[in-house]
Each structure stands twice: as C-alpha cells, then as structure tokens.
Design a protein around this motif. Structure first.
Motif, PDB file in Angstrom:
ATOM      1  N   GLU A   5       0.855  -1.177   0.000  1.00 14.15           N
ATOM      2  CA  GLU A   5       0.000   0.000   0.000  1.00 14.15           C
ATOM      3  C   GLU A   5       0.899   1.239   0.000  1.00 14.15           C
ATOM      4  N   GLU A  39      -9.467  -6.874  -6.510  1.00 14.96           N
ATOM      5  CA  GLU A  39     -10.076  -5.585  -6.853  1.00 14.96           C
ATOM      6  C   GLU A  39      -9.050  -4.639  -7.475  1.00 14.96           C
ATOM      7  N   ARG A  40      -7.873  -4.575  -6.871  1.00 13.60           N
ATOM      8  CA  ARG A  40      -6.834  -3.676  -7.392  1.00 13.60           C
ATOM      9  C   ARG A  40      -6.382  -4.125  -8.774  1.00 13.60           C
ATOM     10  N   TYR A  41      -6.180  -5.417  -8.945  1.00 13.11           N
ATOM     11  CA  TYR A  41      -5.740  -5.942 -10.243  1.00 13.11           C
ATOM     12  C   TYR A  41      -6.818  -5.723 -11.302  1.00 13.11           C
ATOM     13  N   ARG A  76      -8.979  -3.369 -11.454  1.00 12.60           N
ATOM     14  CA  ARG A  76      -9.030  -1.941 -11.803  1.00 12.60           C
ATOM     15  C   ARG A  76      -7.778  -1.482 -12.549  1.00 12.60           C
TER      16      ARG A  76
END
Length: 101
Positions: free
Chosen positions: A30, A45-47, A49
C-alpha cells in the motif's frame, strides 16, 4: 513459416494465462502506509481496476478459440492487437524485473 513459431506462441500464451491467474494472488504494498496487502479480495479488486484488461487481451488464446477461414482479416486485426498487448505486457514485466534488482 518457421516450424518453432507455433509451439513458441502456444508456450507464450500458456505463460501469460498462468501469469494472469497468479496476478490475482500476488500481494502488493500500500502506497500510503507501506503495508503488504495479502487479502485476496483487495488484491483482485486492485488488479481488476489496473492491469487486468490489458493482461486479459494479451493472454487470451485467440488461436484456440477463433476459427480461421473467411474471418481471416478480422483475425489478423485481433492478432495484431493481442501482439501489441503482449508487447506492452512484456515491457511491464521487464520494468518490474529491473525494479526488483
């Protein structure tokens, strides 16, 4: 055509598919806190997006799914897009590898 091209392209496709799947499990740091995030939902979720769309286009096995024949011009365009996406992905992988050294 060179006899090793098709097996090489199949290997690259398999490599990218495995990499795509592993990217959903790869933690990240982070930026604000520097904490290592290892929660699968946050990683996914991060991947999703971020790089997922490009990675999906680069790793999609077009030769396995789409038949040849009368759609050859369309297939060539899709193949060019996929090759560009693979090239962009390779650049990203090389950048990541250089940062890790």
């Amino acid at each position: 055509e060179v006899p090793w091209i098709v097996p090489f392209e199949e290997f690259i496709t398999c490599f990218f598919i495995v990499d795509l799947l592993l990217s959903f499990l790869t933690g990240f740091y982070e930026q604000e806190t520097g904490n290592l995030i290892r929660e699968p939902q946050l990683i996914a979720e991060r991947y999703a997006r971020g790089w997922f769309f490009l990675d999906f286009i680069a790793s999609f096995p077009y030769s396995w799914v789409l038949p040849g024949g009368s759609n050859a011009p369309k297939l060539l365009r899709i193949n060019r897009i996929a090759r560009f996406a693979r090239f962009a992905r390779m650049l990203r992988l090389m950048k990541t590898a250089s940062l890790m050294q």
